[in-house]
Write a protein that holds these residues in place. Structure first.
Motif, PDB file in Angstrom:
ATOM      1  N   MET A   1      17.366  38.659 150.613  1.00 44.92           N
ATOM      2  CA  MET A   1      16.086  38.002 150.703  1.00 44.92           C
ATOM      3  C   MET A   1      15.370  38.164 149.365  1.00 44.92           C
ATOM      4  O   MET A   1      15.260  39.256 148.834  1.00 44.92           O
ATOM      5  CB  MET A   1      15.281  38.635 151.841  1.00 44.92           C
ATOM      6  N   LYS A   2      14.890  37.086 148.839  1.00 47.46           N
ATOM      7  CA  LYS A   2      14.224  37.085 147.548  1.00 47.46           C
ATOM      8  C   LYS A   2      12.744  37.398 147.720  1.00 47.46           C
ATOM      9  O   LYS A   2      12.124  37.037 148.722  1.00 47.46           O
ATOM     10  CB  LYS A   2      14.359  35.719 146.873  1.00 47.46           C
ATOM     11  N   ILE A   3      12.171  38.052 146.715  1.00 47.47           N
ATOM     12  CA  ILE A   3      10.760  38.426 146.766  1.00 47.47           C
ATOM     13  C   ILE A   3       9.871  37.185 146.757  1.00 47.47           C
ATOM     14  O   ILE A   3       8.809  37.175 147.381  1.00 47.47           O
ATOM     15  CB  ILE A   3      10.413  39.403 145.621  1.00 47.47           C
ATOM     16  N   ALA A   4      10.300  36.118 146.091  1.00 46.27           N
ATOM     17  CA  ALA A   4       9.512  34.882 146.069  1.00 46.27           C
ATOM     18  C   ALA A   4       9.410  34.280 147.465  1.00 46.27           C
ATOM     19  O   ALA A   4       8.354  33.755 147.841  1.00 46.27           O
ATOM     20  CB  ALA A   4      10.141  33.886 145.108  1.00 46.27           C
ATOM     21  N   ASP A   5      10.477  34.354 148.233  1.00 42.43           N
ATOM     22  CA  ASP A   5      10.445  33.844 149.610  1.00 42.43           C
ATOM     23  C   ASP A   5       9.540  34.690 150.485  1.00 42.43           C
ATOM     24  O   ASP A   5       8.851  34.171 151.360  1.00 42.43           O
ATOM     25  CB  ASP A   5      11.853  33.838 150.209  1.00 42.43           C
ATOM     26  N   ILE A   6       9.535  35.975 150.245  1.00 40.99           N
ATOM     27  CA  ILE A   6       8.704  36.880 151.036  1.00 40.99           C
ATOM     28  C   ILE A   6       7.231  36.641 150.753  1.00 40.99           C
ATOM     29  O   ILE A   6       6.398  36.643 151.651  1.00 40.99           O
ATOM     30  CB  ILE A   6       9.094  38.342 150.756  1.00 40.99           C
TER      31      ILE A   6
ATOM     32  N   ASN B   1       1.206  37.725 159.418  1.00 38.72           N
ATOM     33  CA  ASN B   1       1.801  37.754 160.761  1.00 38.72           C
ATOM     34  C   ASN B   1       3.313  37.611 160.694  1.00 38.72           C
ATOM     35  O   ASN B   1       4.044  38.321 161.392  1.00 38.72           O
ATOM     36  CB  ASN B   1       1.218  36.648 161.638  1.00 38.72           C
ATOM     37  N   ASP B   2       3.787  36.688 159.855  1.00 37.46           N
ATOM     38  CA  ASP B   2       5.231  36.500 159.700  1.00 37.46           C
ATOM     39  C   ASP B   2       5.881  37.745 159.102  1.00 37.46           C
ATOM     40  O   ASP B   2       6.979  38.129 159.496  1.00 37.46           O
ATOM     41  CB  ASP B   2       5.529  35.292 158.816  1.00 37.46           C
ATOM     42  N   LEU B   3       5.200  38.369 158.147  1.00 38.15           N
ATOM     43  CA  LEU B   3       5.748  39.569 157.518  1.00 38.15           C
ATOM     44  C   LEU B   3       5.817  40.731 158.509  1.00 38.15           C
ATOM     45  O   LEU B   3       6.775  41.506 158.501  1.00 38.15           O
ATOM     46  CB  LEU B   3       4.927  39.963 156.298  1.00 38.15           C
ATOM     47  N   ALA B   4       4.825  40.839 159.368  1.00 36.65           N
ATOM     48  CA  ALA B   4       4.843  41.903 160.372  1.00 36.65           C
ATOM     49  C   ALA B   4       6.003  41.697 161.345  1.00 36.65           C
ATOM     50  O   ALA B   4       6.705  42.647 161.705  1.00 36.65           O
ATOM     51  CB  ALA B   4       3.516  41.934 161.118  1.00 36.65           C
TER      52      ALA B   4
ATOM     53  N   VAL C   1       5.060  43.736 150.045  1.00 36.48           N
ATOM     54  CA  VAL C   1       4.263  42.508 150.015  1.00 36.48           C
ATOM     55  C   VAL C   1       3.223  42.529 151.125  1.00 36.48           C
ATOM     56  O   VAL C   1       2.072  42.101 150.922  1.00 36.48           O
ATOM     57  CB  VAL C   1       5.171  41.266 150.117  1.00 36.48           C
ATOM     58  N   LEU C   2       3.581  43.043 152.286  1.00 34.46           N
ATOM     59  CA  LEU C   2       2.632  43.135 153.387  1.00 34.46           C
ATOM     60  C   LEU C   2       1.457  44.029 153.011  1.00 34.46           C
ATOM     61  O   LEU C   2       0.298  43.689 153.265  1.00 34.46           O
ATOM     62  CB  LEU C   2       3.324  43.663 154.642  1.00 34.46           C
ATOM     63  N   GLY C   3       1.734  45.144 152.378  1.00 39.64           N
ATOM     64  CA  GLY C   3       0.667  46.029 151.919  1.00 39.64           C
ATOM     65  C   GLY C   3      -0.226  45.369 150.892  1.00 39.64           C
ATOM     66  O   GLY C   3      -1.456  45.529 150.922  1.00 39.64           O
ATOM     67  N   GLU C   4       0.372  44.616 149.980  1.00 45.69           N
ATOM     68  CA  GLU C   4      -0.420  43.897 148.975  1.00 45.69           C
ATOM     69  C   GLU C   4      -1.337  42.868 149.635  1.00 45.69           C
ATOM     70  O   GLU C   4      -2.509  42.754 149.282  1.00 45.69           O
ATOM     71  CB  GLU C   4       0.503  43.183 147.991  1.00 45.69           C
ATOM     72  N   GLN C   5      -0.794  42.118 150.598  1.00 46.73           N
ATOM     73  CA  GLN C   5      -1.593  41.101 151.254  1.00 46.73           C
ATOM     74  C   GLN C   5      -2.707  41.711 152.097  1.00 46.73           C
ATOM     75  O   GLN C   5      -3.823  41.173 152.132  1.00 46.73           O
ATOM     76  CB  GLN C   5      -0.698  40.202 152.116  1.00 46.73           C
TER      77      GLN C   5
END
Length: 66
Positions: free
Chosen positions: A1-6, A12-15, A56-60
């Motif tokens: 999985m690429k970081i750009a896709d994440i 909600n999707d990340l969780a 990424v979830l933490g950043e968001q």
């Protein structure tokens, strides 16, 4: 999985993705200990994907709280 896709996904999707990855890692570990799977690298890749998602979830979440 690429970081750009994440980074394109919302919180909600990340969780949901993190929960799914945790379940997959648990299942893969169970299979590893029972001897069904010998590919340890697949577990390592899933753990790295989980780390990317959690970062990424933490950043968001920090951006949303500001």
């Amino acid at each position: 999985m690429k970081i750009a896709d994440i980074r394109k996904k919302n919180t909600n999707d990340l969780a949901k993705e993190s929960t799914l990855l945790r379940e997959e890692i648990t299942e893969m570990r169970r299979r590893l200990y029972s001897g069904e799977v010998t590919n340890v690298r697949a577990i390592r890749a899933k753990r790295k994907d989980l780390a990317r998602v959690m970062t990424v979830l933490g950043e968001q979440l920090s951006k949303e709280s500001i």
